[in-house]
Design a protein around this motif. Structure first.
Motif, short mmCIF file in Angstrom:
data_model
loop_
_atom_site.label_atom_id
_atom_site.label_comp_id
_atom_site.label_asym_id
_atom_site.label_seq_id
_atom_site.Cartn_x
_atom_site.Cartn_y
_atom_site.Cartn_z
N ILE A 1 28.09 27.27 38.01
CA ILE A 1 28.93 27.32 36.82
C ILE A 1 29.27 28.78 36.53
O ILE A 1 28.39 29.64 36.48
N LYS A 2 30.57 29.06 36.41
CA LYS A 2 31.05 30.42 36.13
C LYS A 2 32.32 30.31 35.29
O LYS A 2 32.86 29.23 35.06
N ARG A 3 32.83 31.48 34.89
CA ARG A 3 34.08 31.53 34.14
C ARG A 3 35.24 31.89 35.08
O ARG A 3 35.12 32.81 35.89
N ILE A 4 36.33 31.18 34.95
CA ILE A 4 37.52 31.46 35.76
C ILE A 4 38.20 32.71 35.22
O ILE A 4 38.54 32.79 34.03
N VAL A 5 38.41 33.69 36.08
CA VAL A 5 39.15 34.89 35.66
C VAL A 5 40.40 35.11 36.51
O VAL A 5 41.23 35.96 36.17
N GLY A 6 40.55 34.36 37.59
CA GLY A 6 41.73 34.52 38.43
C GLY A 6 42.18 33.19 39.00
O GLY A 6 41.37 32.42 39.51
N VAL A 7 43.47 32.91 38.88
CA VAL A 7 44.07 31.69 39.44
C VAL A 7 44.92 32.10 40.64
O VAL A 7 45.14 33.29 40.89
N PRO A 8 45.38 31.13 41.44
CA PRO A 8 46.15 31.48 42.64
C PRO A 8 47.29 32.46 42.37
O PRO A 8 48.07 32.28 41.45
N GLY A 9 47.32 33.52 43.17
CA GLY A 9 48.36 34.54 43.03
C GLY A 9 47.97 35.73 42.19
O GLY A 9 48.62 36.78 42.25
N ASP A 10 46.91 35.62 41.40
CA ASP A 10 46.46 36.73 40.56
C ASP A 10 45.83 37.84 41.40
O ASP A 10 45.21 37.57 42.44
N THR A 11 45.95 39.06 40.91
CA THR A 11 45.18 40.17 41.43
C THR A 11 44.12 40.53 40.40
O THR A 11 44.45 40.95 39.28
N VAL A 12 42.87 40.29 40.76
CA VAL A 12 41.74 40.52 39.85
C VAL A 12 41.06 41.83 40.25
O VAL A 12 40.71 42.02 41.42
N ALA A 13 40.89 42.71 39.28
CA ALA A 13 40.21 43.97 39.53
C ALA A 13 39.10 44.16 38.51
O ALA A 13 39.26 43.80 37.34
N TYR A 14 37.99 44.71 38.96
CA TYR A 14 36.87 45.02 38.07
C TYR A 14 36.33 46.37 38.50
O TYR A 14 35.63 46.50 39.49
N ARG A 15 36.73 47.39 37.74
CA ARG A 15 36.35 48.74 38.10
C ARG A 15 35.78 49.45 36.87
O ARG A 15 36.36 49.40 35.79
N ASN A 16 34.64 50.10 37.10
CA ASN A 16 33.95 50.80 36.01
C ASN A 16 33.74 49.89 34.81
O ASN A 16 33.97 50.28 33.66
N LYS A 17 33.33 48.64 35.10
CA LYS A 17 32.98 47.64 34.09
C LYS A 17 34.18 47.09 33.32
O LYS A 17 34.01 46.38 32.32
N CYS B 1 40.79 42.02 44.14
CA CYS B 1 41.02 40.86 45.00
C CYS B 1 42.29 40.13 44.58
O CYS B 1 42.53 39.94 43.38
N THR B 2 43.08 39.73 45.56
CA THR B 2 44.23 38.87 45.31
C THR B 2 43.84 37.43 45.66
O THR B 2 43.42 37.16 46.79
N VAL B 3 43.96 36.53 44.69
CA VAL B 3 43.49 35.16 44.86
C VAL B 3 44.47 34.38 45.73
O VAL B 3 45.66 34.29 45.40
N PRO B 4 44.03 33.83 46.85
CA PRO B 4 44.92 33.08 47.74
C PRO B 4 45.30 31.72 47.15
O PRO B 4 44.64 31.23 46.23
N PRO B 5 46.36 31.08 47.66
CA PRO B 5 46.75 29.75 47.19
C PRO B 5 45.60 28.75 47.31
O PRO B 5 44.82 28.79 48.26
N GLY B 6 45.50 27.86 46.32
CA GLY B 6 44.48 26.83 46.36
C GLY B 6 43.07 27.31 46.10
O GLY B 6 42.11 26.61 46.40
N ASN B 7 42.92 28.52 45.53
CA ASN B 7 41.60 29.08 45.26
C ASN B 7 41.55 29.70 43.87
O ASN B 7 42.59 29.94 43.24
#
Length: 267
Positions: free
Chosen positions: A123-139, A214-220
């Motif tokens: 169980i986790k929280r969704i932060v990125g849907v297909p096509g999103d670019t998710v970045a987490y830098r320096n918190k 990270c760039t989220v691929p289709p279907g992920n």
């Protein structure tokens, strides 16, 4: 133990005995004969198993929180309910979607089969849907180059491994239509690079000492734990395929250690 498979096996067995009795055995019994126990008991349990199977497979399923990766939203020992139809109706056991419903949204808390071992539920929280670019830098979390708003929300103390108290900072994070608390420990590294595995579509990600992108691929989908420095999540083992989705967590229905949490809506 694969409980859905066990439940399906019991359903097939008891239903088979009920059907055999209805079509064949009852016609062979003469008036006054007592049903044999191997017919009576499966027939008695069949309706109950059928109801439980349908509820768990298509409506709601209970889960217990085993770790602190989602603190402060979910605590160890919380018993939660998961909506099984929000993200589409799926066949039991096979988890194959047969009816489309809603797509998972950023900010929602999702239960899914762990990509590295589908027999385990995460169980986790969704932060990125297909096509999103998710970045987490320096918190700091960013989606498509837009920083997600954070507001300090006091300190937080919790027990780790039942032994020591951990003191850390709590923040309110705002993502799309969702607002929820997260924990950030400034004394921890931005990311544990040694823990990053070689997962499918890893070429979509870049990692360094400051964090990752990270760039989220289709279907992920891309997920993070609310306990940001105490969670094993997508930054370490990769994306969550759509076919691994179980459902959306929506309610805490029990906690033996803290009865005040009963009835808490999961945000």
């Amino acid at each position: 133990m694969n409980f859905p498979l066990v439940l399906l096996t019991l359903l097939v067995f008891t239903g088979g005995v009920w059907l055999l009795d209805y079509l064949v055995l009852r016609h062979k019994r003469v008036s006054g004969d007592i049903e044999p126990w191997w017919v009576e008991y499966p027939k008695s349990f069949f309706p109950i198993i059928l109801i439980v199977f349908c509820l768990r497979s298509f409506l709601v399923e209970p889960f217990k929180i085993p770790s602190g990766s989602m603190i402060p939203t979910l605590l160890v020992g919380d018993f939660i309910l998961v909506n099984k139809y929000t993200y589409g109706i799926r066949l039991p056991v096979a988890n194959l979607k047969i009816i489309e419903m809603n797509e998972p949204k950023r900010g929602e808390v999702m239960v899914f089969r762990f990509p590295e071992d589908p027999s385990i539920d995460y169980i986790k929280r969704i932060v990125g849907v297909p096509g999103d670019t998710v970045a987490y830098r320096n918190k700091q979390l960013s989606i498509n180059n837009v920083p997600i708003r954070l507001e300090p929300n006091g300190d937080y103390k919790y027990i780790e491994d039942g032994l020591v108290y951990v003191y850390t900072q709590r923040f309110k994070e705002y993502m799309d239509e969702s607002a929820y608390d997260i924990l950030i420990n400034e004394d921890m590294p931005n990311i544990q690079l040694i823990a990053v595995r070689d997962f499918p579509n890893r070429e979509n990600c870049t990692f360094d000492q400051t964090g990752f992108s990270c760039t989220v691929p289709p279907g992920n989908y891309f997920t993070l734990g609310d306990n940001r420095d105490g969670s094993s999540d997508s930054r370490y083992w990769g994306f969550v395929p759509e076919e691994n989705i179980v459902g959306k967590a929506f309610l805490i229905w029990w906690n033996f250690s803290d009865l005040s949490r009963i009835g808490t809506v999961i945000k």
